[in-house]
Design an enzyme around this catalytic site. Sequence first.
Site, PDB file in Angstrom:
ATOM      1  N   ASP A 166      -5.481   6.843   9.218  1.00  0.00           N
ATOM      2  CA  ASP A 166      -5.434   5.590   9.968  1.00  0.00           C
ATOM      3  C   ASP A 166      -4.228   5.477  10.884  1.00  0.00           C
ATOM      4  O   ASP A 166      -4.072   4.492  11.590  1.00  0.00           O
ATOM      5  CB  ASP A 166      -5.511   4.389   9.017  1.00  0.00           C
ATOM      6  CG  ASP A 166      -4.282   4.251   8.118  1.00  0.00           C
ATOM      7  OD1 ASP A 166      -3.353   5.102   8.206  1.00  0.00           O
ATOM      8  OD2 ASP A 166      -4.249   3.293   7.323  1.00  0.00           O
TER       9      ASP A 166
ATOM     10  N   HIS B  38      -0.560   4.521   7.527  1.00  0.00           N
ATOM     11  CA  HIS B  38      -0.010   4.845   6.211  1.00  0.00           C
ATOM     12  C   HIS B  38       0.425   6.310   6.173  1.00  0.00           C
ATOM     13  O   HIS B  38      -0.108   7.136   6.907  1.00  0.00           O
ATOM     14  CB  HIS B  38      -1.043   4.593   5.116  1.00  0.00           C
ATOM     15  CG  HIS B  38      -1.395   3.143   4.952  1.00  0.00           C
ATOM     16  ND1 HIS B  38      -2.425   2.549   5.648  1.00  0.00           N
ATOM     17  CD2 HIS B  38      -0.824   2.175   4.199  1.00  0.00           C
ATOM     18  CE1 HIS B  38      -2.487   1.269   5.315  1.00  0.00           C
ATOM     19  NE2 HIS B  38      -1.516   1.019   4.454  1.00  0.00           N
TER      20      HIS B  38
ATOM     21  N   SER C 183       0.806  -1.216   0.000  1.00  0.00           N
ATOM     22  CA  SER C 183       0.000   0.000   0.000  1.00  0.00           C
ATOM     23  C   SER C 183       0.841   1.268   0.000  1.00  0.00           C
ATOM     24  O   SER C 183       0.396   2.302  -0.514  1.00  0.00           O
ATOM     25  CB  SER C 183      -0.942   0.002   1.206  1.00  0.00           C
ATOM     26  OG  SER C 183      -0.223  -0.228   2.410  1.00  0.00           O
TER      27      SER C 183
END
Length: 290
Positions: free
Chosen positions: A239, A242, A76
């Site tokens: 979050d 990230h 990601s």
Amino acid sequence: MDRSARGRLVAVAAVAGVVGAAGGGLGYAARELLHRQAETARRIIGKPLGEQAPDADRVWKPSYGNPVDLLLLGDSIAAGLGADIRKETLGGRLSKALAKTLHRSVRLRTGAVVGSESSMLAGQIDALPSDYAADVAVIVVGGNDVTHRVPVTDSVKHLEEAIARLRERGTAVVVGTCPDLGALRPVPQPLRALGSRASRQLAAAQAAAAVRSGAHAVSLAEVVGPFFITNPDEMFSLDRFHPSALGYKRTAKAMLPSVLAALGEHDAHQGLPFGHLPPEPPPVPPGDPA
């Protein structure tokens, strides 16, 4: 649930995943409690950022011409999850920086997939056109290997295989090693220490494997980790796991010297910044002068 609570639960869920690998000394009851915490957090939170990063694939600065082909593979972070718009992703940031430095356009292709482990690099390469050969590929992977308790030897094996396949295509490779999960400040001790130890162990093995396999390695824990530790509100996204737009900007800037070196823009062995490792020189065949 407010943002700070969501962030704490996501971080706990991520780092608790290393307990089975790094916390073997804990008692059974303690391990079970941490595992239940992780499962509960995953159920409550889900995936606040979703599973799709902004699509940054395009030709950046097309007016410059003579494009450089840049490929992003991995998880990601490589995909740019946490960025709001394409120019804020890791690929977008690197493309703009390369274009500005080289005064050439950059044709970006992102093969990275959110949630990927090192074992999934093979599938990302398989998905590329058979005749595609980027000038340079940037791989960032490892965080999911740690949280899913993948053995370091298995992770490294998959990384080495990916590097070999890319180099067979004529693509130079830069590996951004696993970030330090100890930077997740909302995670309480001792979970944070366990996460830090496991991620740094994987990062060291990735760096050694990368340079041994002919790739450049950049220690993300060393070159950008301190920024995430000292400025978490600015460097992390919603979050708290990230990178944010600023986090990706810092990461791209930190990786740029090795990307330029991989493209042959300067001699890596004449000096790279701290945290950057050039490929090991090829062995001298027996009987050849050193």
